[in-house]
Design an enzyme around this catalytic site. Structure first.
Site, PDB file in Angstrom:
ATOM      1  N   HIS A 164      -1.769   4.124   8.672  1.00 20.92           N
ATOM      2  CA  HIS A 164      -0.524   3.462   9.064  1.00 20.92           C
ATOM      3  C   HIS A 164      -0.812   2.077   9.647  1.00 20.92           C
ATOM      4  O   HIS A 164       0.010   1.158   9.515  1.00 20.92           O
ATOM      5  CB  HIS A 164       0.217   4.296  10.115  1.00 20.92           C
ATOM      6  CG  HIS A 164       0.772   5.583   9.592  1.00 20.92           C
ATOM      7  ND1 HIS A 164       0.012   6.716   9.472  1.00 20.92           N
ATOM      8  CD2 HIS A 164       2.010   5.908   9.143  1.00 20.92           C
ATOM      9  CE1 HIS A 164       0.753   7.695   8.984  1.00 20.92           C
ATOM     10  NE2 HIS A 164       1.962   7.222   8.769  1.00 20.92           N
ATOM     11  N   ASP A 208       2.095   7.152  -1.184  1.00 23.83           N
ATOM     12  CA  ASP A 208       2.413   7.178   0.235  1.00 23.83           C
ATOM     13  C   ASP A 208       3.223   5.919   0.535  1.00 23.83           C
ATOM     14  O   ASP A 208       3.403   5.049  -0.331  1.00 23.83           O
ATOM     15  CB  ASP A 208       1.124   7.266   1.060  1.00 23.83           C
ATOM     16  CG  ASP A 208       1.343   7.911   2.431  1.00 23.83           C
ATOM     17  OD1 ASP A 208       2.503   7.997   2.874  1.00 23.83           O
ATOM     18  OD2 ASP A 208       0.350   8.324   3.054  1.00 23.83           O
TER      19      ASP A 208
END
Length: 360
Positions: free
Chosen positions: A187, A257
């Site tokens: 992230h 993702d």
């Protein structure tokens, strides 16, 4: 409708800003390239609100796939107004260590409760379960993993997926070929796994191999496996076509993702724009490209959709009917029980009772 857009299918999954649809949300969800919407905690207020929101989404286009990241433990978007607090996957693995068959039983019950409650408020699909191994180093995976042993991971993940299927929901195994070995959080960083292909396939990727014939969908990791490919797995034809599809025999849908993550657009030493990253992911073998949390940034989603529309018109987004077929195969085929009918269901009540007994 533009013929190029029709032929390109609906490979994009986007988000909405709040608990109600705005005019901008409605226009974006009506766009033919959009095939799904992903909810977050900010979209949740109550069961009634969520059910009404999802009914409004389906009224725009019934074939839109309504998704959520709802695994259990610390990744559970809806937690109030009657939703069951689901155990972490590590808790299921720890139960398996004490009593293997009770662990399998609890995993199936967790999957059934997870999917039954989501479907009762109009959600079609959850990005669960995690198949990453718990190497003890990854902060982003941590207790989201069932276990260090790939055999335990595969058995418990299969049981959880079977429970979800009983409630009429597909599942998504993540993060192929395994995110648990690297410390960095994709992230906010760009993780690099320097192990050889043989080592990865013999360990972290084995749950994906063993379950390849039964998985509904797979999400690749935003990790660079530098001795296999310089591209992250989600942008790598070697990982997605040569290994996942051909070598392991997986035939379901592949989701990228989130392309808004730090590692979500990093390819061969540079950071791509959102549309360029989506095109790279789709060209590599993803069927659906996720761009999350950009409805909060004025103009970003509209610019993204406009760029993807230009790509379809130019041929950069090539038509692929099989890609759209795999997306549509994730839509539930059986009607969902509403909340009251779910609470009255003997199977659901038994699953909740099992969870309370085995994981108090």
């Amino acid at each position: 409708m533009n013929a190029d857009l029709q032929a390109s299918g609906s490979p994009l999954v986007i988000d909405i800003a709040g608990t109600e649809l705005t005019a901008d949300d409605r226009a974006r969800l009506a766009h033919p390239l959009v095939g799904g919407v992903i909810h977050f905690t900010r979209n949740w207020e109550s069961r009634a609100q969520m059910a009404a929101l999802n009914a409004q989404i389906k009224a725009i286009r019934p074939e839109l796939l309504i998704c959520v990241d709802h695994e259990g433990g610390r990744v559970q978007r809806f937690r109030t107004d009657g939703f069951t607090r689901l155990p972490s996957m590590r808790a299921l693995g720890e139960l398996w260590m004490r009593d293997a068959m009770r662990g399998v039983q609890a995993a199936a019950a967790a999957g059934q409760v997870l999917a039954g409650e989501l479907r009762a408020v109009g959600v079609d699909f959850s990005f669960a379960p995690v198949l990453d191994l718990d190497h003890g180093a990854s902060s982003v995976i941590g207790d989201r993993s069932f276990h260090r042993d790939p055999r335990v991971v595969a058995l418990l993940a299969q049981s959880l997926a079977q429970g979800m299927a009983q409630a009429g929901m597909g599942h998504c195994a993540k993060h192929f070929p395994g995110h648990g070995f690297v410390k960095a959080d994709s992230h906010v960083a760009i993780p690099v796994d320097r192990r050889a292909l043989k080592a990865i396939l013999a360990d972290d990727a084995t749950p994906f191999e063993w379950l390849a014939g039964t998985l509904s969908a797979v999400m690749p990791a935003h990790v660079i496996y530098s001795r296999v490919d310089e591209r992250p797995a989600g942008f790598s034809r070697r990982w997605l076509h040569e290994i996942l599809r051909t070598r392991l025999g997986f035939a379901g849908a592949i989701f990228s993702d989130d392309l808004s993550m730090e590692a979500g657009r990093y390819i061969t030493g540079r950071q791509l724009g959102f549309a360029e990253a989506a095109l790279e992911a789709l060209a590599a073998g993803c069927d659906l490209a996720l761009l999350c949390n950009k409805s909060l940034d004025a103009g970003v989603l509209d610019a993204f959709l406009a760029a993807m529309e230009r790509a379809a018109a130019s041929g950069a987004l090539a038509p692929e009917p099989a890609r759209e077929a795999r997306r549509r195969a994730l839509l539930p085929t059986a009607p969902a029980l509403d909340w009251e009918a779910l609470q009255a269901s003997a199977r659901y009540r038994h699953a909740r009772k099992l969870l309370a007994q085995l994981l108090p």
